[in-house]
Design an enzyme around this catalytic site. Sequence first.
Site, mmCIF file in Angstrom:
data_model
loop_
_atom_site.group_PDB
_atom_site.id
_atom_site.type_symbol
_atom_site.label_atom_id
_atom_site.label_comp_id
_atom_site.label_asym_id
_atom_site.label_seq_id
_atom_site.Cartn_x
_atom_site.Cartn_y
_atom_site.Cartn_z
ATOM 1 N N ASP A 1 33.833 55.066 21.032
ATOM 2 C CA ASP A 1 34.141 55.717 19.774
ATOM 3 C C ASP A 1 34.742 57.080 20.122
ATOM 4 O O ASP A 1 34.750 57.509 21.274
ATOM 5 C CB ASP A 1 32.881 55.836 18.890
HETATM 6 C C1 GLC Z 1 35.384 57.801 14.114
HETATM 7 C C2 GLC Z 1 34.504 56.634 13.735
HETATM 8 C C3 GLC Z 1 35.066 55.295 14.121
HETATM 9 C C4 GLC Z 1 36.576 55.363 14.040
HETATM 10 C C5 GLC Z 1 37.057 56.307 15.130
HETATM 11 C C6 GLC Z 1 38.579 56.492 15.123
HETATM 12 O O1 GLC Z 1 34.599 58.863 14.550
HETATM 13 O O2 GLC Z 1 33.152 56.664 14.166
HETATM 14 O O3 GLC Z 1 34.507 54.322 13.231
HETATM 15 O O4 GLC Z 1 37.124 54.074 14.236
HETATM 16 O O5 GLC Z 1 36.427 57.571 15.048
HETATM 17 O O6 GLC Z 1 38.957 57.140 13.940
#
Ligand code: GLC
Length: 735
Positions: free
Chosen positions: A274
Amino acid sequence: MLAAGPAFAQKKPVAERVDSVLALMTLEEKVGQMNQYNGFWNATGPAPAGGDAATKYTHLRNGWVGSVLNVQGVEEVRAMQKVAVEETRLGIPLIFACDVIHGYKTLSPIPLAEAASWDLEAIAQSARHAAEEATAYGLNWTFAPMVDIARDPRWGRIMEGAGEDPYLGSRIAEARVHGFQGDNLGDPTTMAACAKHFVGYGFSEAGRDYNTVDVSEYTLRNVIYPPFQAAKKAGVATFMNSFNTMNGIPATGNQALVEMLKVDWGFEGVLVSDWGSITEMQAHGYAENLKAAAELAALARCDIDMESLAYVQYLAALVREGRVSEDVVNDAVVRILTLKFHLGLMDDPYRYCQRPGSWEPTTSPWSADAQELAEKSAVLLKNNGILPLAKKQAIALVGPMAQEKNSPLGNWRVSSDDFTALSLYEGLVQVRGEKRMTVASGPVFLKGPISFPFEAEINTTDTSGLHAVIKAAREAEIAVLAVGEHGFHSGEARSRMSLHLPGLQEHMIREVLKVQEHVVLVLYAGRPMILPDDITEQVDAILLAWQPGTMGGPAMANLLMGKRSPSGRLPVTFPRSEGQIPLYYGAYNTGRPGPSDAVFWSHYGDGPNSPAYPFGYGLTYSTVTYTATQAKQMGDSIAVQALVKNEGKVAVDEVVQLYTRDHHSRVGVQPVRRLIGFQRLSLKPGEERMVNFSVTADELSVMTSEGERLFEPGTFSFWVAPHSAAGTPATFDWK
Ligand code: GLC
């Protein structure tokens, strides 16, 4: 160079072509494929000078970037792809990702709302449409579906998933993966999906986002893993780590967790971190520095580093120092290149740039289906007969959501344009005209603008505007109160201690109730909310709109005016009080279920255990009856049925739910009810239908904490019911 190389010479099997590319790559180029950046500058403009973007641009030209997220628009995508393909040594194309969660520009209802439709075909279609629109803007990877089971409405991201139930969550995970990916990832109107967040993110303690998660193996295996396994079985191309720890180890560095995913479950796709979850292992207190974090993530087989700049800085050195085997890097690169071949990018890097389009969301090719799904997702929580509204009734449409064009888009609208939703007012004008309708928004809801990265202060003092609301309500025949939380009040980093209506809304509702006896609430929310008893008892009807997306206004107007009966069913429990949380239907009985005359049973001294509205609940504009459930052995399965009848004068869609209970289990205690099936059926006025289910031993089996699936014969109850707190069960002894 690639174009002339063996990889493109002939249509060999992908695995061979991947190997031939891998053989050409330096260690730095391999690590580059494992590096993902946020769309870091205007690619069609001059190269960035100085700062973070300049560094990333240099990395891109060195061939040290494998994928990017949040690049907006075909021209931007084309320009950035051109740099990767023409200015790097090997010319390996980038994957372009984005959080296309419930639409791109045309937004369907938020995922939790879609789940309330229990219409798997419509949900799959919604993901399909999102892919059709997003790929026309050059994208080929979405970070969806979020399949986290969530039982805590204080957690703002409950809006992004399919609610509290593993069976419903699994069916919806399958539908969304199939919708996004279609049958062929190489089709330029489909995109790679991503099962996220692996794992357990929805169980963040106290409902506080990014907080600690500590759950049992038993809960993991029977509640949390199933939707991820369903997504994997459905062929999801990628998974995403979660921010949280699992068994004390951050998921992004949790080797045991990923070994289960990639070895036990046999997942051959790509695991992406993430945002920053690699670097966050330092804050967790697991990695002493970023280089250590890079090592821990690599050893835990995290294939792509999203925005930690850990791999790009340290992984090659870690390999040369012998701390990470190059086999680990090769395995990640093989997975990433395989995905790029499957997406068709290696054969045509501009494959997703051929259909540049731009649509006005409310008239796009997908808007009608987005409206239909919003209509199917709304949940009628109360109706004493006041709904549907009479055609020419004099309406006072009041409250902060009455004319809202931004909030109904929800929180995950990163690619959409603000204020592009049709409001409830616009919808009512479309459906019934504007005559005999007074509109008053009432006290301002927010102090200042609200947006994805920032939360605005809620107005709790300025009552100006309330007088106009009261006047309009007094002079009308009925008041329609459009209330709730703002779309940006749920979603990531939006945890709330109170689930009550923010600001002055409860006060406004009570003032209206003093001057108008006919009141309908239309509730906008990204999560279960709590309405005080005095309000729920006095209002005549409550329609839960959720955050209904671009076409929410016409959708809710159609329901209010009776063009269609509401049919939504709650995918998550609505508690009476925050003090009850976590509150969910599939709970264990405990050793002291009660009630009891003595005090020694599982209860509160200051309120009931029961929810305000249970999982699976929702009304229609008719009355649907169920006969007692019947169950009998049919070969090696059990036939379960009930007769369902539409007793009213209005055609309705009914979501018939099948629950079971295993009364005694040595594997581990079983929930008092567990959803194991459902059928959404349309019933004409007076129509009755025998609804049949066939239940196998496997559907009644349970996972042990050790990961073994076991079925134990014994006494089972079955309910064919309209929701999780209704129905007359059949009890069956399975010998
Ligand atoms: C965010 C979220 C994730 C998302 C990623 C990219 O923090 O936790 O669900 O896909 O970053 O935006």
